[in-house]
Design a protein around this motif. Structure first.
Motif, PDB file in Angstrom:
ATOM      1  N   ASP A 194       0.807  -1.170  -0.145  1.00  0.00           N
ATOM      2  CA  ASP A 194       0.060  -0.045  -0.069  1.00  0.00           C
ATOM      3  C   ASP A 194       0.882   1.301   0.043  1.00  0.00           C
ATOM      4  OD1 ASP A 194       0.570   0.695   2.648  1.00  0.00           O
ATOM      5  OD2 ASP A 194      -0.632  -1.048   3.452  1.00  0.00           O
ATOM      6  N   GLU A 195       0.212   2.452   0.157  1.00  0.00           N
ATOM      7  CA  GLU A 195       0.967   3.502  -0.036  1.00  0.00           C
ATOM      8  C   GLU A 195       1.051   4.325   1.403  1.00  0.00           C
ATOM      9  OE1 GLU A 195       1.855   4.594  -2.997  1.00  0.00           O
ATOM     10  OE2 GLU A 195       0.591   3.252  -4.120  1.00  0.00           O
ATOM     11  N   TRP A 196       0.890   3.821   2.497  1.00  0.00           N
ATOM     12  CA  TRP A 196       0.798   4.381   3.808  1.00  0.00           C
ATOM     13  C   TRP A 196       1.482   3.807   5.040  1.00  0.00           C
ATOM     14  CZ3 TRP A 196      -3.783   2.754   1.303  1.00  0.00           C
ATOM     15  CH2 TRP A 196      -4.265   1.514   1.812  1.00  0.00           C
ATOM     16  N   SER A 197       1.837   2.533   4.767  1.00  0.00           N
ATOM     17  CA  SER A 197       2.227   1.792   6.125  1.00  0.00           C
ATOM     18  C   SER A 197       3.778   2.219   6.303  1.00  0.00           C
ATOM     19  CB  SER A 197       2.285   0.140   5.956  1.00  0.00           C
ATOM     20  OG  SER A 197       1.047  -0.264   5.646  1.00  0.00           O
ATOM     21  N   MET A 240      -3.485  13.156  -8.561  1.00  0.00           N
ATOM     22  CA  MET A 240      -4.774  13.048  -8.778  1.00  0.00           C
ATOM     23  C   MET A 240      -5.597  12.786  -7.667  1.00  0.00           C
ATOM     24  SD  MET A 240      -7.267  14.175 -10.930  1.00  0.00           S
ATOM     25  CE  MET A 240      -6.365  14.160 -12.752  1.00  0.00           C
ATOM     26  N   VAL A 241      -5.166  11.595  -7.005  1.00  0.00           N
ATOM     27  CA  VAL A 241      -5.544  10.667  -5.832  1.00  0.00           C
ATOM     28  C   VAL A 241      -4.801   9.835  -5.194  1.00  0.00           C
ATOM     29  CG1 VAL A 241      -6.729   8.702  -7.359  1.00  0.00           C
ATOM     30  CG2 VAL A 241      -7.538   9.192  -4.994  1.00  0.00           C
ATOM     31  N   LEU A 242      -4.537  10.215  -4.026  1.00  0.00           N
ATOM     32  CA  LEU A 242      -3.594   9.228  -3.153  1.00  0.00           C
ATOM     33  C   LEU A 242      -4.126   9.039  -1.931  1.00  0.00           C
ATOM     34  CD1 LEU A 242      -1.557  11.824  -4.392  1.00  0.00           C
ATOM     35  CD2 LEU A 242       0.212  10.569  -3.343  1.00  0.00           C
ATOM     36  N   ALA A 243      -4.069   7.447  -1.584  1.00  0.00           N
ATOM     37  CA  ALA A 243      -4.471   6.968  -0.270  1.00  0.00           C
ATOM     38  C   ALA A 243      -3.541   7.141   0.824  1.00  0.00           C
ATOM     39  CB  ALA A 243      -4.504   5.355  -0.610  1.00  0.00           C
ATOM     40  N   LEU A 244      -4.049   8.025   1.844  1.00  0.00           N
ATOM     41  CA  LEU A 244      -3.153   8.480   2.930  1.00  0.00           C
ATOM     42  C   LEU A 244      -3.072   7.472   4.135  1.00  0.00           C
ATOM     43  CD1 LEU A 244      -4.301  12.115   3.084  1.00  0.00           C
ATOM     44  CD2 LEU A 244      -2.129  11.350   2.124  1.00  0.00           C
ATOM     45  N   ARG A 245      -4.136   6.653   4.077  1.00  0.00           N
ATOM     46  CA  ARG A 245      -4.236   5.537   5.056  1.00  0.00           C
ATOM     47  C   ARG A 245      -5.956   4.889   4.916  1.00  0.00           C
ATOM     48  NH1 ARG A 245      -3.976  10.074   9.320  1.00  0.00           N
ATOM     49  NH2 ARG A 245      -5.774  10.776   9.980  1.00  0.00           N
ATOM     50  N   PRO A 246      -6.129   3.794   5.286  1.00  0.00           N
ATOM     51  CA  PRO A 246      -7.402   3.131   5.220  1.00  0.00           C
ATOM     52  C   PRO A 246      -8.514   4.294   5.746  1.00  0.00           C
ATOM     53  CG  PRO A 246      -6.043   1.799   6.331  1.00  0.00           C
ATOM     54  CD  PRO A 246      -5.279   2.879   6.360  1.00  0.00           C
ATOM     55  N   GLY A 247      -9.438   4.391   4.571  1.00  0.00           N
ATOM     56  CA  GLY A 247     -10.517   5.272   4.877  1.00  0.00           C
ATOM     57  C   GLY A 247     -10.081   6.961   4.469  1.00  0.00           C
TER      58      GLY A 247
END
Length: 390
Positions: free
Chosen positions: A5-8, A269-276
């Motif tokens: 993922d992108e945040w761990s 455009m869109v990035l996942a920072l953490r779940p949710g």
């Protein structure tokens, strides 16, 4: 190798190299790749390079004068001012120091030594340095996937990462290379750009190596969400590559297609920072996301300030939109790295509870990539991928 993922919490990363970056190679694949940005620039119409695919050739006596060789080598190249390159190198090395100070192990690619040129059966191209290394590699868990390039001058870019990939392979990582395209003029789907200011490929030049559209896609078109992978599709080339990913990842990772979210990359455009929680450029983007992602909380950044960027001259080729500083890197679920020039975004992220680590990257618009582009996270905490979209 472990990055789903992108945040761990980040443990190991590769940072690209800008050594000996001297010019942009202007030809069909380059113009298609950066079309959204450069099609509105004066230099695009003054110096547009139609594909004109030509196999390498020499005179009958197989000799070539120095003047002719120099002219051929520089045809279609847009030079980059030395000052920009020197400052870019300073900023990249500064990034390495910051990451190491945070306890992250940093790996580096091999450097381009001087001027290099590659030749395939169909075309020649000058080699550009391995700076935006996110583009041609996708890390999914313990697997390295080298993606089929979209720009001819970057065809063998992942070769400069070979020492790093070799070591991960020795440690047990899987290493896969997607099929390499021939990249003739007819390989490219022009539907995204045709109808714009210029009809790009009205009459492609035939080649004995034509096979029709081929798979091409970049890792930066993907958002990694544990057991789910979001893939942006804008052309038939992307769709074919996504077909390959779906078959290859079947039973392990579910691929979710989004169509036309951008011309290619989505990491500004869109990035996942953490779940949710997502960082999303504008509310208009939301409708293009899968329904499950539309339920996540979202941070919408302020419009970028023009004063955040250096002033460039008319002959400087601008390769990114002003939103490039959304291209951030997560160190952990509550810590992010952001370009220090974008104070507006830093303040928004801090108001949302994030610790911000600032870094300097002055010429991201000239070199076509931000922080997320020229880093490739290879090890993050967590050994079992989770499903966040079920």
């Amino acid at each position: 190798m472990n990055s789903y993922d992108e945040w761990s919490p980040l443990k190991e990363i590769i940072v690209g190299s800008a050594a000996n970056y001297s010019w942009h190679e202007r030809e069909l694949s380059f113009e298609l790749f950066f079309y959204d940005q450069i099609s509105n620039q004066k230099s695009f119409h003054d110096r547009m390079y139609y594909p004109h695919l030509e196999a390498p050739s020499r005179d009958a006596d197989d000799t070539e004068t120095a003047d002719n060789a120099d002219h051929r080598a520089n045809a279609g190249r847009s030079p980059i001012k030395r000052r920009y390159v020197e400052e870019l190198n300073e900023d990249v090395e500064g990034l390495v120091e910051i990451l190491e100070s945070l306890g992250v192990t940093v790996h580096r690619p091999l450097s381009v030594e001087g001027s290099m040129e590659i030749r395939t059966p169909a075309w020649p191209a000058a080699v550009v340095p391995p700076l935006n290394i996110r583009d041609n590699t996708l890390i999914l868990g313990d697997e390295i996937i080298e993606t089929p390039p979209q720009v001819r001058s970057r065809y063998f870019e992942t070769q400069f990462l070979t020492p790093v990939f070799n070591e991960y392979f020795r440690q047990g990582a899987r290493w896969t290379v997607m099929p390499r395209p021939l990249m003739t003029d007819s390989s490219f789907d022009p539907s995204y750009v045709n109808g714009g200011p210029v009809e790009f490929i009205a009459d492609p030049k035939p080649s004995p190596y034509d096979v029709g559209f081929e798979m091409m896609i970049d890792g930066a078109q993907c958002v990694r969400l544990g057991k789910d992978l979001l893939v942006n599709i804008a052309t038939a080339n992307h769709a074919m590559a996504c077909d390959w990913l779906e078959r290859h990842l079947a039973g392990r990772i579910t691929v979710h297609r989004v169509h036309g979210l951008a011309d290619g990359h989505v990491d500004s455009m869109v990035l996942a920072l953490r779940p949710g929680l997502l960082l999303v450029r504008t509310p208009a983007v939301v409708d293009s996301l899968p329904p499950a992602l539309q339920k996540w909380d979202m941070i919408f950044p302020p419009e970028p300030d023009a004063n955040n960027f250096p002033t460039y001259e008319d002959d400087d080729l601008i390769l990114t939109s002003p939103y490039i500083d959304l291209n951030i890197l997560s160190i952990s679920p509550d810590t992010v790295m952001i370009n220090e020039a974008n104070g507006e975004l830093i303040r928004v992220m801090e108001r949302n509870g994030f610790t911000v680590v600032p870094f300097r990257h002055r010429h991201r618009r000239i070199f076509g990539g931000g922080l997320h582009c020229f880093t490739l996270d290879t090890v993050r905490e967590g050994s079992v991928p989770e499903s966040y979209l079920s």
